[in-house]
Scaffold this active site. Structure first.
Site, PDB file in Angstrom:
ATOM      1  N   CYS A 102       0.769  -1.269   0.056  1.00  0.00           N
ATOM      2  CA  CYS A 102      -0.033  -0.082  -0.016  1.00  0.00           C
ATOM      3  C   CYS A 102       0.697   1.243  -0.103  1.00  0.00           C
ATOM      4  O   CYS A 102       0.575   2.396  -0.515  1.00  0.00           O
ATOM      5  CB  CYS A 102      -1.078  -0.009   1.062  1.00  0.00           C
ATOM      6  SG  CYS A 102       0.005  -0.220   2.706  1.00  0.00           S
ATOM      7  N   HIS A 120      -1.176   1.464   7.456  1.00  0.00           N
ATOM      8  CA  HIS A 120      -1.736   1.094   6.125  1.00  0.00           C
ATOM      9  C   HIS A 120      -1.464   2.593   5.491  1.00  0.00           C
ATOM     10  O   HIS A 120      -1.783   3.567   6.099  1.00  0.00           O
ATOM     11  CB  HIS A 120      -3.313   0.540   6.161  1.00  0.00           C
ATOM     12  CG  HIS A 120      -3.783   0.525   4.862  1.00  0.00           C
ATOM     13  ND1 HIS A 120      -3.418  -0.313   3.866  1.00  0.00           N
ATOM     14  CD2 HIS A 120      -5.089   0.713   4.308  1.00  0.00           C
ATOM     15  CE1 HIS A 120      -3.996  -0.368   2.846  1.00  0.00           C
ATOM     16  NE2 HIS A 120      -5.185   0.346   3.125  1.00  0.00           N
TER      17      HIS A 120
END
Ligand SMILES: [Zn+2]
Length: 386
Positions: free
Chosen positions: A32, A330
């Site tokens: 990510c 994330h």
């Protein structure tokens, strides 16, 4: 994924921008950091246009050896040439190349999106400079460069600077100047350095403007940090150095107290601001994430320029770090495209609202649980657009 993409198409309806593509990127296990930065770069239109032009020009040349630049160009062209308007693409070749190129990114651990951006831009520049150089040398009567074979950023003379300025430089490169004033003789020494992004220290309940102000604030160099002043130095006869005893106010030789400040000499077209949210805490002996609330405006006035011209920038992408620690979490990104704000979370792309940007300023209270924080901000110069 089909449902989500058709939802996006429905949401935009008639307003779906002509020729634009909104594609999510598959995650290959903690990638990510890469996906969020790639989306920000894809919606950096001057950068995307240049990259696609590069792709178009090089495609015909034939088998160019694969590198980060060809893989990125390939990926962008894949996205932009999709028949469908929305969907998901797997940036497989790009990720494979990245892992091959740099062992830092080889593991499946959480990575730093800023470190990746930095690495990528420098790689692209290296490749383009090498290509420019060999293109020059292959000209029949090229005037061979007597200067250094590998000019280092920030130490170029005029003509080399021209030659070395690739389109990546033209998009992202700015010049900072470091002014040091010797407090003994008042001589001001300027030292220029180039940058692709500004890394800013952050404080609780602050704003980008105040962080930039701190960045350019005057700092006094004293005690351990004294400054070696060329001018004051000249007054000292070398022979004297040996017997030279502590000088006036305790300084040896010509180390002088000085004042230093950093200003922006050449503002970049695309201003990338990195907030230093990961800080090494001495007592803890480890890095800690700072979820501080730092307001970033949609329109930014850059005040700390050398000529005091206030330049205006407009926010078009934010890479957000989600999570409370530096080693896990994330990344997602918010992107502005044709006056719509979009939310990219790996495979998932959704429409969002301009007011959502505020949700990523950070938290005014340390334990509030809001850990979705703007980490890398992308601004484009409004002067460049008109
Ligand atoms: Zn001096």
């Amino acid at each position: 994924m089909g449902a989500a993409s058709s939802r996006l198409e429905k949401a935009l309806g008639e307003q779906f921008p002509e020729g634009e593509r909104y594609f999510g990127l598959e995650n290959f296990g903690n990638t990510c950091y890469c996906n969020s930065v790639l989306q920000a770069l894809y919606f950096c239109v001057p950068f995307r246009d240049q990259l696609l032009e590069y792709y178009a020009n090089n495609k015909s040349i034939g088998d160019v050896e694969e590198n980060m630049l060809t893989c990125l160009a390939d990926l962008f062209s894949q996205i932009s040439s999709q028949k469908k308007k929305t969907g998901v693409i797997a940036p497989k070749r790009f990720i494979q190349r990245l892992k091959k190129q740099n062992e830092i990114f080889r593991s499946y651990m959480h990575q730093d999106a800023h470190e990746f951006l930095n690495f990528l831009l420098n790689e692209l520049v290296d490749i383009l400079e090498k290509e420019n150089k060999s293109a020059r040398e292959s000209l029949p009567n090229h005037s061979s460069q007597k200067t250094s074979n590998n000019p280092i950023n920030g130490q170029l003379n005029g003509s080399d600077k021209e030659l070395a300025a690739t389109w990546v430089h033209k998009c992202f490169q700015g010049i900072l100047t470091n002014e040091t004033r010797c407090l003994r003789c008042e001589t001001v020494t300027d030292r220029d350095e180039t940058f692709f992004d500004l890394s800013l220290d952050i404080e609780q309940n602050s704003s980008i403007t105040s962080c930039l102000k701190n960045f350019s604030s005057t700092e006094t160099l004293n005690a351990e940090d004294k400054f070696f002043c060329d001018k004051c130095c000249r007054y000292i006869v070398p022979a004297l150095l040996i017997v030279y005893v502590p000088y006036k106010n305790g300084s040896y030789f010509s180390l002088q107290e000085a004042q230093k400040r950093m200003k922006i000499k050449k503002p970049p077209n695309i201003l990338v601001i990195h907030l230093k949210r990961f800080k090494y805490i001495e007592q803890l002996q480890r890095y800690k994430k700072l979820s501080y609330r730092v307001v970033f405006p949609l329109e930014l006035k850059l005040l700390n320029t050398v000529d005091n011209s206030d330049l205006e920038y407009s926010l078009f992408a934010v890479v957000v770090h989600v999570g409370s620690g530096p080693n896990h979490g994330h990344y997602i990104s918010l992107v502005k495209s044709h006056n719509h704000w979009l939310f990219f979370d790996d495979e998932n792309v959704e429409m969002t609202d301009e007011s959502m940007v505020q949700a990523f300023f950070g938290s005014a209270h340390e334990f509030s649980g809001n850990t979705d924080n703007g980490y890398i901000l992308f601004y484009e110069s409004l002067a460049e657009k008109s």
